[in-house]
Design an enzyme around this catalytic site. Structure first.
Site, short mmCIF file in Angstrom:
data_model
loop_
_atom_site.label_atom_id
_atom_site.label_comp_id
_atom_site.label_asym_id
_atom_site.label_seq_id
_atom_site.Cartn_x
_atom_site.Cartn_y
_atom_site.Cartn_z
N LYS A 76 13.61 25.62 12.50
CA LYS A 76 13.89 24.26 11.96
C LYS A 76 13.97 24.31 10.49
CE LYS A 76 12.63 19.33 12.51
NZ LYS A 76 11.61 18.52 13.10
N SER A 151 13.68 14.87 16.27
CA SER A 151 14.49 15.44 15.30
C SER A 151 14.82 16.81 15.30
CB SER A 151 13.79 14.98 13.93
OG SER A 151 12.44 15.52 13.71
N SER A 175 9.27 14.73 18.28
CA SER A 175 10.63 15.42 17.77
C SER A 175 10.85 16.81 18.36
CB SER A 175 10.59 15.61 16.17
OG SER A 175 11.15 14.36 15.80
N1 GLN Z 1 11.51 9.62 16.41
C1 GLN Z 1 10.42 9.67 15.47
C2 GLN Z 1 10.71 9.06 14.01
O1 GLN Z 1 11.88 8.94 13.81
C3 GLN Z 1 9.48 11.07 15.48
C4 GLN Z 1 10.31 11.73 14.56
C5 GLN Z 1 9.45 13.19 14.59
O2 GLN Z 1 8.64 13.45 15.50
N2 GLN Z 1 9.63 13.95 13.65
O3 GLN Z 1 9.85 8.92 13.37
#
Ligand code: GLN
Length: 485
Positions: A76, A151, A175
């Site tokens: 990532k 994400s 994410s």
């Molecule tokens: N969807 C959540 C956010 O937008 C979690 C994102 C994540 O786990 N990095 O913060």
């Protein structure tokens, strides 16, 4: 060959059926062919990947049998990679070349894995659909009109479409697990502190945790073996012996006590996802497990608490992007203040700005007690709910997401997007390990099952996930995308 798990590829490499150079080339060819449509990779490292593959083949020829030696993976783009652009999905870092490797990256290099490139992601890991990336959205290989989740959507799409054998991700609120669910793969978030965060660009430091996205629970175990461990450079990494997570994968589930949270089988859950999870639970009963309901009474507060804590920490972490030290700087500033203002206005996207504003507000003098301190108290209540539940059960199982992958552009209201993590976020607030594995297909789209463990109970949930995969083949289902090869 490219559709195989890392464990299977490792055997093929050992037996000489294929070399790492050949394997790496096959993935690179596939990336060349399909990435334009999927947009899963931001950077592809063709030359260095082939050089690493060559070195891996030589090591294997000299008797090195490390399981991930020569296996091609993707990182990532939140992990710093020495000499390779590290964007975090943001214009702010679109040209940032990291001067060092994150510990996770270093660990995979030491294990001999081959880095194919860096995957697309929501900007600074803020999002649940990959649509906040400066580099454009990622498409879900099961249906390219739909999101891959976020994400870590680039990593999930790349694994699902066989553009790599395995990938890394990070999970602050869901994410790793939600994109794994949407793309029909396995995604594992270890306990907070199990994996070093050093060199992983910070979003919300008390919640962020790195983990694997893979084609099986066995591969997740192999990857966790490499990723986990104390790191002197991250004071939140834990000084606790790393188990061999593959050693207990085949333990019997006879007598396993599964808890299902009644709050996760309530309003909002779609019928098809519920059916998939209920069928999976029957499968576990056949393996000797018992299923009882557990109560997580404060679960409904988790999204609200998270959206105070995470933006507060993000506002502090993102203050370092000032146009002086890293990445983007605006053109022709008239003075220092203009430089700060325009750099940050132009460098960050809307969602990131929204979080910085909310976080700065929540931390400001007159509001700290009303928001941040209160959110921390709720966090403790949420943790206590899990402690109570785990007195009665060994693991907690439910859906990863209320639904399957949604259409690109379908969710424009931020709060609707925030509710995406309704089943996963509490696990981050409590610091627990959680895994999502494929548990069915509804209307042509995969659905994910979420297995949560006790503190540092990674071995148990990997065992529970692996046993399901030994008795079902949902994890072997493939999207039609890219099948003409
Ligand atoms: N969807 C959540 C956010 O937008 C979690 C994102 C994540 O786990 N990095 O913060």
């Amino acid at each position: 060959m490219i559709e195989k798990t890392a464990a299977e590829l490792s055997q093929a490499l050992s037996s000489g059926e294929i070399s790492s150079v050949e394997l790496t080339q096959s993935y690179l060819d596939r990336i060349n062919k399909y990435n334009e449509e999927l947009n899963a990779f931001i950077t592809v490292c063709e030359e260095s990947a082939l050089a690493q593959a060559k070195a891996a083949d030589e090591k294997r020829a000299n008797g090195d049998a490390s399981p991930l030696l020569g296996i091609p993976l993707a990182h990532k783009d939140i992990f710093c990679t020495n000499g390779v652009t590290t964007t975090c999905g943001s214009r702010m870092l679109h040209n940032f070349v990291a001067p060092y490797d994150a510990t996770v990256v270093e660990n995979f290099s030491a294990a001999g894995a081959v880095m194919l490139g860096k995957t697309n992601m929501d900007e600074f890991a803020m999002g649940s659909s990959n649509e906040t990336s400066f580099f454009g959205p990622v498409k879900n290989p099961w249906d390219t009109t739909r999101v891959p989740g976020g994400s870590s959507g680039g990593s999930a799409a790349a694994v699902a479409a066989d553009l790599c054998a395995m990938a890394t991700g990070t999970d602050t609120g869901g994410s790793i697990r939600q994109p794994a669910a949407f793309c029909g793969i396995t995604g594992f978030k270890p306990s907070y502190g199990r994996v070093s965060r050093w060199g992983m660009i910070a979003f919300a430091s008390s919640l962020d945790q790195a983990g694997p996205l893979s084609k099986s629970a066995e591969d997740a175990a192999l990857m966790t073996n490499v990723m986990a461990g104390l790191d002197k450079k991250d004071s939140t990494s834990i000084d606790k012996a790393v188990e061999d997570y593959t050693a207990t994968l085949n333990d019997s589930l006879d007598g396993l006590r599964i808890g299902i949270p009644k709050q996760h089988f309530a309003e909002g859950l779609t019928a098809e996802v519920e059916q998939g999870i209920r069928d999976a639970l029957s499968e576990y009963e056949k393996l000797g497990a018992t299923v009882t309901e557990v109560d997580l009474p404060n679960n409904h507060l988790s999204v609200s608490a998270y959206y105070v804590v995470a933006p507060a920490e993000a506002s502090a972490n993102l203050s370092r992007y000032d146009g002086v030290r890293y990445g983007y700087r605006c053109e022709n500033p008239v003075d220092l203040e203009d430089m700060y203002k325009r750099t940050r206005s132009e460098g960050f996207g809307d969602e990131v700005k929204r979080r910085i504003l909310v976080g700065t507000y929540a931390l400001s003098a007159g509001y700290y007690d009303a928001y941040y301190r209160k959110a921390q108290k709720i966090r403790r209540l949420i943790k206590n709910d899990f402690v109570e539940a785990f007195r009665e059960v060994d693991v907690i199982i439910g859906p990863t997401s209320p639904h399957t992958a949604f259409e690109l552009g379908a969710k424009t209201d931020p709060v609707t997007m925030y509710l995406e993590d309704i089943y996963t976020i509490a696990v981050n607030l409590a610091g627990l390990p959680g895994i999502s594995i494929p548990a069915g297909i509804a209307n042509g789209l995969p659905l994910g099952m979420h297995i949560v463990g006790k503190d540092f109970g990674e071995a148990k949930i990997l065992n529970v996930a692996h046993q399901f995969q030994q008795h079902t083949d949902w994890h072997k289902q493939k999207p039609n995308f890219g099948q003409e090869d």
